[in-house]
Design a protein around this motif. Structure first.
Motif, PDB file in Angstrom:
ATOM      1  N   LEU A   1     -32.954  74.557  56.403  1.00 55.74           N
ATOM      2  CA  LEU A   1     -31.887  73.560  56.343  1.00 55.74           C
ATOM      3  C   LEU A   1     -32.377  72.239  55.797  1.00 55.74           C
ATOM      4  CD1 LEU A   1     -28.918  73.047  57.453  1.00 55.74           C
ATOM      5  CD2 LEU A   1     -30.088  71.875  59.301  1.00 55.74           C
ATOM      6  N   GLN A   2     -33.499  71.826  56.342  1.00 57.93           N
ATOM      7  CA  GLN A   2     -33.969  70.496  55.988  1.00 57.93           C
ATOM      8  C   GLN A   2     -34.463  70.417  54.550  1.00 57.93           C
ATOM      9  OE1 GLN A   2     -36.419  70.558  59.398  1.00 57.93           O
ATOM     10  NE2 GLN A   2     -35.310  68.899  60.422  1.00 57.93           N
ATOM     11  N   THR A   3     -34.911  71.560  54.034  1.00 59.61           N
ATOM     12  CA  THR A   3     -35.467  71.525  52.689  1.00 59.61           C
ATOM     13  C   THR A   3     -34.392  71.669  51.603  1.00 59.61           C
ATOM     14  OG1 THR A   3     -35.823  73.898  52.773  1.00 59.61           O
ATOM     15  CG2 THR A   3     -37.667  72.498  53.451  1.00 59.61           C
ATOM     16  N   LEU A   4     -33.191  72.030  51.996  1.00 59.89           N
ATOM     17  CA  LEU A   4     -32.166  72.262  50.978  1.00 59.89           C
ATOM     18  C   LEU A   4     -31.600  70.958  50.430  1.00 59.89           C
ATOM     19  CD1 LEU A   4     -30.240  75.220  52.595  1.00 59.89           C
ATOM     20  CD2 LEU A   4     -31.621  75.276  50.507  1.00 59.89           C
ATOM     21  N   PRO A   5     -31.556  70.841  49.106  1.00 59.27           N
ATOM     22  CA  PRO A   5     -30.964  69.649  48.519  1.00 59.27           C
ATOM     23  C   PRO A   5     -29.438  69.674  48.747  1.00 59.27           C
ATOM     24  CG  PRO A   5     -31.417  71.235  46.782  1.00 59.27           C
ATOM     25  CD  PRO A   5     -31.944  71.828  48.057  1.00 59.27           C
ATOM     26  N   HIS A   6     -28.825  68.532  48.802  1.00 64.58           N
ATOM     27  CA  HIS A   6     -27.368  68.455  48.957  1.00 64.58           C
ATOM     28  C   HIS A   6     -26.726  68.697  47.590  1.00 64.58           C
ATOM     29  CE1 HIS A   6     -23.361  67.130  49.411  1.00 64.58           C
ATOM     30  NE2 HIS A   6     -23.534  66.688  50.654  1.00 64.58           N
ATOM     31  N   GLN A   7     -26.160  69.884  47.429  1.00 68.19           N
ATOM     32  CA  GLN A   7     -25.553  70.260  46.162  1.00 68.19           C
ATOM     33  C   GLN A   7     -24.155  69.676  46.033  1.00 68.19           C
ATOM     34  OE1 GLN A   7     -24.186  74.099  45.311  1.00 68.19           O
ATOM     35  NE2 GLN A   7     -25.851  74.617  43.911  1.00 68.19           N
ATOM     36  N   SER A   8     -23.770  69.190  44.878  1.00 69.14           N
ATOM     37  CA  SER A   8     -22.399  68.687  44.775  1.00 69.14           C
ATOM     38  C   SER A   8     -21.725  68.983  43.439  1.00 69.14           C
ATOM     39  CB  SER A   8     -22.375  67.183  45.067  1.00 69.14           C
ATOM     40  OG  SER A   8     -23.210  66.521  44.151  1.00 69.14           O
ATOM     41  N   SER A   9     -21.923  70.213  42.938  1.00 70.96           N
ATOM     42  CA  SER A   9     -21.204  70.613  41.732  1.00 70.96           C
ATOM     43  C   SER A   9     -19.708  70.588  42.031  1.00 70.96           C
ATOM     44  CB  SER A   9     -21.625  72.031  41.326  1.00 70.96           C
ATOM     45  OG  SER A   9     -21.023  72.971  42.187  1.00 70.96           O
ATOM     46  N   PRO A  10     -18.850  70.326  41.022  1.00 74.40           N
ATOM     47  CA  PRO A  10     -17.412  70.235  41.278  1.00 74.40           C
ATOM     48  C   PRO A  10     -16.869  71.414  42.082  1.00 74.40           C
ATOM     49  CG  PRO A  10     -17.913  70.123  38.897  1.00 74.40           C
ATOM     50  CD  PRO A  10     -19.212  70.134  39.621  1.00 74.40           C
TER      51      PRO A  10
ATOM     52  N   GLY B   1     -29.510  66.927  64.853  1.00 72.13           N
ATOM     53  CA  GLY B   1     -30.810  67.208  65.459  1.00 72.13           C
ATOM     54  C   GLY B   1     -31.549  68.384  64.849  1.00 72.13           C
ATOM     55  N   GLY B   2     -31.029  68.921  63.737  1.00 75.77           N
ATOM     56  CA  GLY B   2     -31.694  70.071  63.128  1.00 75.77           C
ATOM     57  C   GLY B   2     -31.682  71.275  64.052  1.00 75.77           C
ATOM     58  N   ARG B   3     -32.561  72.243  63.763  1.00 72.75           N
ATOM     59  CA  ARG B   3     -32.636  73.464  64.566  1.00 72.75           C
ATOM     60  C   ARG B   3     -32.822  73.137  66.048  1.00 72.75           C
ATOM     61  NH1 ARG B   3     -34.524  78.936  65.224  1.00 72.75           N
ATOM     62  NH2 ARG B   3     -36.160  78.890  66.794  1.00 72.75           N
ATOM     63  N   ASP B   4     -33.675  72.190  66.352  1.00 75.75           N
ATOM     64  CA  ASP B   4     -33.915  71.845  67.758  1.00 75.75           C
ATOM     65  C   ASP B   4     -32.665  71.284  68.415  1.00 75.75           C
ATOM     66  OD1 ASP B   4     -36.476  72.707  67.503  1.00 75.75           O
ATOM     67  OD2 ASP B   4     -37.371  70.698  67.429  1.00 75.75           O
TER      68      ASP B   4
ATOM     69  N   ALA C   1     -30.870  72.913  71.562  1.00 69.59           N
ATOM     70  CA  ALA C   1     -30.683  72.150  72.800  1.00 69.59           C
ATOM     71  C   ALA C   1     -29.221  72.205  73.239  1.00 69.59           C
ATOM     72  CB  ALA C   1     -31.118  70.699  72.598  1.00 69.59           C
ATOM     73  N   PHE C   2     -28.316  72.049  72.278  1.00 69.16           N
ATOM     74  CA  PHE C   2     -26.899  72.122  72.611  1.00 69.16           C
ATOM     75  C   PHE C   2     -26.551  73.492  73.194  1.00 69.16           C
ATOM     76  CE2 PHE C   2     -22.645  73.512  71.175  1.00 69.16           C
ATOM     77  CZ  PHE C   2     -21.880  72.705  72.002  1.00 69.16           C
ATOM     78  N   LEU C   3     -27.008  74.536  72.541  1.00 67.86           N
ATOM     79  CA  LEU C   3     -26.662  75.882  72.991  1.00 67.86           C
ATOM     80  C   LEU C   3     -27.325  76.219  74.326  1.00 67.86           C
ATOM     81  CD1 LEU C   3     -26.753  77.393  69.424  1.00 67.86           C
ATOM     82  CD2 LEU C   3     -24.724  77.374  70.921  1.00 67.86           C
ATOM     83  N   ASP C   4     -28.533  75.709  74.539  1.00 65.08           N
ATOM     84  CA  ASP C   4     -29.189  75.881  75.845  1.00 65.08           C
ATOM     85  C   ASP C   4     -28.340  75.262  76.952  1.00 65.08           C
ATOM     86  OD1 ASP C   4     -31.408  77.207  74.983  1.00 65.08           O
ATOM     87  OD2 ASP C   4     -32.703  75.446  74.878  1.00 65.08           O
ATOM     88  N   GLN C   5     -27.837  74.079  76.640  1.00 66.51           N
ATOM     89  CA  GLN C   5     -27.001  73.373  77.614  1.00 66.51           C
ATOM     90  C   GLN C   5     -25.747  74.200  77.945  1.00 66.51           C
ATOM     91  OE1 GLN C   5     -27.287  70.630  79.309  1.00 66.51           O
ATOM     92  NE2 GLN C   5     -25.215  69.910  79.757  1.00 66.51           N
ATOM     93  N   VAL C   6     -25.103  74.720  76.908  1.00 67.88           N
ATOM     94  CA  VAL C   6     -23.912  75.547  77.130  1.00 67.88           C
ATOM     95  C   VAL C   6     -24.267  76.757  77.998  1.00 67.88           C
ATOM     96  CG1 VAL C   6     -22.197  77.033  76.009  1.00 67.88           C
ATOM     97  CG2 VAL C   6     -22.775  74.799  75.013  1.00 67.88           C
ATOM     98  N   GLU C   7     -25.368  77.399  77.663  1.00 63.40           N
ATOM     99  CA  GLU C   7     -25.782  78.571  78.453  1.00 63.40           C
ATOM    100  C   GLU C   7     -26.063  78.201  79.899  1.00 63.40           C
ATOM    101  OE1 GLU C   7     -28.645  81.500  77.449  1.00 63.40           O
ATOM    102  OE2 GLU C   7     -28.422  81.168  75.283  1.00 63.40           O
ATOM    103  N   SER C   8     -26.780  77.096  80.095  1.00 64.53           N
ATOM    104  CA  SER C   8     -27.142  76.773  81.482  1.00 64.53           C
ATOM    105  C   SER C   8     -25.909  76.368  82.273  1.00 64.53           C
ATOM    106  CB  SER C   8     -28.253  75.727  81.532  1.00 64.53           C
ATOM    107  OG  SER C   8     -27.735  74.430  81.435  1.00 64.53           O
TER     108      SER C   8
END
Ligand SMILES: Cc1cc2nc3c(=O)[nH]c(=O)nc-3n(C[C@H](O)[C@H](O)[C@H](O)COP(=O)(O)O)c2cc1C
Ligand SMILES: Cc1cc2nc3c(=O)[nH]c(=O)nc-3n(C[C@H](O)[C@H](O)[C@H](O)COP(=O)(O)O)c2cc1C
Ligand SMILES: Cc1cc2nc3c(=O)[nH]c(=O)nc-3n(C[C@H](O)[C@H](O)[C@H](O)COP(=O)(O)O)c2cc1C
Ligand SMILES: Cc1cc2nc3c(=O)[nH]c(=O)nc-3n(C[C@H](O)[C@H](O)[C@H](O)COP(=O)(O)O)c2cc1C
Lengths: 348, 348, 348, 348
Positions: B4-13, B310-313, B317-324
């Protein structure tokens, strides 16, 4: 000068959790926020013709085999530290003078080797209804004889077995194995020579729980419902990371106290005693709890706060106020005694 | 560093609409304002005697033929651009690790010639329940073979056919011919080898729609109800003139998610799967959805937001919270597994 | 440049009350404050499978013998002054172009000798449904022939007899003898060759009134309910002393528009036309009014405000918005035509 | 210059409590805060076809054997001091001119030796319905002959026996023996030659009280319900220590006036007169009270406030406003007289 004021603030590691609790409850923001007891939705109806003399009003009740002058219990709070000892003795002395019931805090500390003296109140409260206290999760791994020892150690008239799964879930290092608590209750009811009170600690008793309790032979409950002290909030303040986040989400979890009284009133066989604790803040709340079906009301944190900020006099002033409110309301609904109060119509 | 972090933000029409969506949903004000999911009006009742060990709680469900460890689907969001590819792969990898379902965004882009690689997640999510996705208005003009090709191209286990008339109405240049969507669903259910899920996108499924779906033979629904992301709001932010004004008026349009679960639960013949998406924000909401009758819950925008900030982490973290939260609530209502949770009483 | 813009603002004494009304309604604070139409409490249910093409949606209705392209009436507002003439002609022209109904303001001014030209709109609105207008308190002292003259003078298709006791009560010098209005309605219905519409002006039609109307043979009503323009507020702004104080107390008086539609729908024999005027502010309101049982909706002040602030283009933009909202809602509830819309389920 | 304005403000110790009451009620913050009369929840339904001439509306009623031009009583307020004398005479003169009933304040002061002249209003109000007043707690220890003397001393047409247990409870040195009040009422009803009105003072009459009254033979009540003046608030302002705290808790105690009218209307045998006092603030409230079942309405503090701030003219202006509101509402619900008003439907 009272014992309370002369006691140094002890903070050895082993007692730091207890100390935190006292501090958080005395001055912290640990109440429910959105959820209420629902007492504010209960309306007692004014009677302009009470046909009573205020001084003839009899607030006494019999609870767990002892007579209380007022249907009030200072609910379970503390034990295990020197500071707890001061609080217990101060409040027990007040209970003796005023004819209230008095609940000791969890006696688990005794099992862990803390000095049992911190629970000793019989010398200052010889005739008071004193309630021992142990957690359901502890009780299940204790032999009845061991539990009886705890009861006898403090001269308790009855034993509260507290149920607090929400608190344990958020508490750092809390117990999370609740299997066998029903069985422990059943065994203690059968084997202990004193009555057993199943007591929540701020999340209330719902219909399923009431049914399990009734089936296990439990005859006395302290509903300790939602709307007053949130033990999830207390533990959240002490937690970090995911336990803290979880605590934030669960802060408002629980059955409101007034609802829990209505629920437990419907259990069959009927409970012999229903103590309405959890967010009781005035004599009007006490009157409403009784009119809804409770036999007595319990107050924990507000008493601690009054004691903390005003010492013995502060606690007495608060309790005087509760009594005078209850007496006034009994007059104004035309109820000469608690029996009559418990038959007064309520509007929900 | 994640993909995710390495992908450039593409904006072709050609991909700018998709990019707008991602940006608006990641950081914009595109939620419902006045209308809620109604989950806040649902109360689960505390059980002080759960008789459970927290670690024994089994959150697993079977959904659309696969087993999920937790009754959670990361709902359909994106595809068709490089940035979408990064998001899809990151979230699919998480779904694989955690045992959630994973929904791909609309595969229409593939039909329009965009690289299908942006939907490829099977290499990182070999065992995950992967849901393909196509719009109802597209489906009606596609032969079943062509639709099957889309499913197979991504190795999907099932196909979501999304229904979004409110969005189309406000979207500049949106499709406004909805005739034949029911027929297309009927045909796809009959002819596709994988299950078909009729899925709204934030306006919910009402009684009339549920009836038409049931009659067309559809057995699986994702209610995607009102109270979370408002797709009308998203398109309004991109619209001008009269479409924009119309969007402002329609922003709160739709059936709240909790209501939609209750509605679809009543359909006959019963739906085999009801996925409750739309404004699900915590594990308590997930628990409520299941107690109301859903088989799993879906979350879209909150996962995107957590990933974005927050990226992958952050997402974990969000999903951990939902699970707990879900685990805690299952404990506190005394439900050992999802079967039991789905029988827990609710107060509306 | 439109006629409206070129007309000088006339302010001869005789027309000053009319001018006040226009000014107060165009820019003043004369709406209900606490009371609403109750449309906000009516919920139309989303249908995710409308099976419609937006361009096939047919909004037309037949009302009072003429076909409207959209179930909308520009409700009675003005006449009697040059400025009124401009407004009437501008709005009638729009009604003709757009296929709405058009209501003239009270024609009482004609009886008082004001130039009838200010009500002449037939040259610009040859095919439009034009509604004449006279007060109930005036009608009772006019012979039917005289009333017919008024109708014919403007080429009206029907006559609104407006009922406005609350306004008259607060209006300085208002009429306060309401005896004989029912009889006048009965006579006009029997003797006039055109349909008679009993029309409130912002306080709505309640159950008793509906019954009297039905009994008097009236078959058409414009409920003009509470929640939009408060005519008590308008007159209060012009009153002094006790009439002003009375106006302040009565500002919120009346039956909300949505309630009045429900009430008139229940009258027996059924009314042939129910026009829902009073606080209709969007196409969603129009749709709700029809789903509740109205045959068309009327809008007065919002049209005047749009015309006042934006001229002909402003009025058109406002009405376009209403139309596009109505069309979108018809699509989203799956109603191809108004007949279907009137059978759509509503949640109250 | 009126008598009122020329009277010096007396403040001898014996009359200081009365003076406090007047001051607190004229300018203090002594109303209910959260609790209302519930009149705001009662809706009278507009009738667009009243078929009435406003000048034909007849607001007269017969109450306690005398005809009132308007169904209004200036409720019991004062007596016993020179200042009270001025107020009583000013208001009684207005009552005479306007055809209202007039209530004297508690005549207990006469028993305590204060000059009875302060209650003398017959010279200025020869034909007015004048109500004498004594407390229930006083009445029980007075022989009927003594009570009759009080009635005759002021030439009263009827006697109000006021019931005020909440006030007494908070009042420093208040009476707190309410035994025998029912018996006293029964005796006075049987033995007095004038009608007896059981009157609360701001806490209303609930179902139990209504039953006791009906059983005791009482045929006339003044509900004096909650929502207007809180006598607990008045006494709280004068109290200290625990009485003050108790007053703070009980400030909102009582049955709302509208509820109390509904309750007393259901009593059997039916009360002959129900006077709706307590928070009546406008002619709309008067109309609602009558539509709910009252025979007349009473106003105390608002009249005092108007007199205090604006003298005789202020009081007249306030009462004119109430009359004009009542007349307007009677017109707008189509009620020619009070009989018709009392049959008007209400929405709760
Ligand atoms: C400082 C403090 C300590 C407590 N400790 C115990 C305890 O040991 N055992 C128990 O059963 N309840 C305990 N409680 C719970 C109370 O007995 C009571 O159920 C709960 O606080 C709700 O009442 P409240 O709203 O009046 O505080 C404690 C409460 C407080 C405030
Ligand atoms: C960025 C984004 C893109 C979405 N794209 C799709 C899509 O392509 N197909 C679809 O069925 N739903 C799509 N949705 C709708 C979601 O699947 C879901 O139904 C809706 O957002 C409500 O859930 P939420 O409140 O958790 O966001 C999208 C949602 C988001 C936030
Ligand atoms: C400026 C103005 C003048 C009006 N004049 C009349 C009138 O002459 N006759 C009539 O029946 N209603 C008249 N009305 C009332 C309207 O027709 C309508 O019933 C009322 O304003 C409620 O609708 P609204 O909330 O859309 O304004 C007038 C309204 C306005 C705003
Ligand atoms: C200044 C004042 C004095 C009052 N004194 C008496 C009294 O002597 N006897 C009595 O029956 N009620 C007394 N009342 C109560 C009123 O009659 C009435 O029941 C109550 O104030 C509620 O009405 P309100 O809200 O219009 O004030 C008094 C009220 C006021 C404001």
């Amino acid at each position: 000068m009272t014992e309370l004021q002369t006691l140094p603030h002890q903070s050895s590691p082993i007692s730091s959790r207890k100390a935190d609790h006292i501090d958080l409850c005395a001055t912290g923001d640990v109440g429910f926020r959105a959820k209420t007891t629902l007492f504010e939705g209960v309306e007692l109806v004014h009677d302009a013709l009470p046909e009573l003399v205020v001084d003839d009003i009899d607030m006494s009740v019999e609870l767990l085999g002892k007579k209380l002058r007022v249907p009030l219990v200072i609910a379970a709070m503390t034990g295990g530290t020197e500071r707890a000892r001061g609080i217990n003795r101060e409040l027990a002395r007040i209970a003796e003078e005023r004819g209230y019931g008095f609940g000791l805090g969890s006696q688990r500390a005794i099992l862990k080797g803390e000095p049992r003296e911190t629970y000793m109140v019989r010398d200052v409260a010889p005739t008071t209804l004193v309630l021992g206290n142990i957690g359901g999760v502890q009780a299940k791994s204790l032999e009845t004889a061991k539990v009886l020892e705890l009861v006898e150690a403090v001269g308790a008239d009855a034993l509260c077995v507290h149920l607090n799964p929400a608190q344990e879930t958020v508490q750092p290092g809390g117990d999370r194995d609740f299997v066998g608590v029903v069985g422990a209750l059943e065994r203690l009811v059968a084997e202990l020579p004193v009555p057993v009170v199943a007591k929540e600690t701020g999340c209330g008793i719902g219909p399923r729980t009431a049914k399990k309790l009734a089936k296990a032979g439990v005859r006395h409950v302290d509903v300790s419902g939602a709307g007053g002290t949130s033990w999830v909030a207390v533990e959240t303040a002490r937690a970090a990371g995911q336990e803290r986040s979880l605590g934030v989400t669960l802060r408002e979890w629980g059955v409101p106290t007034a609802a829990s009284v209505l629920i437990t009133r419907e259990a069959r066989p009927r409970f012999k005693s229903i103590i309405a604790t959890g967010g009781v803040a005035s004599g009007i709340d006490v009157a409403k709890a009784l009119a809804l079906g409770a036999h007595a009301a319990g107050i924990a944190r507000p008493v601690l706060q009054a004691l903390h900020s005003g010492g013995r006099d502060g606690a007495l002033a608060f309790l005087d106020q509760v009594e005078s409110e209850l007496r006034a309301v009994m007059l104004l609904v035309g109820a000469r005694d608690v029996r009559a109060l418990r038959r007064v119509p309520t509007l929900l």
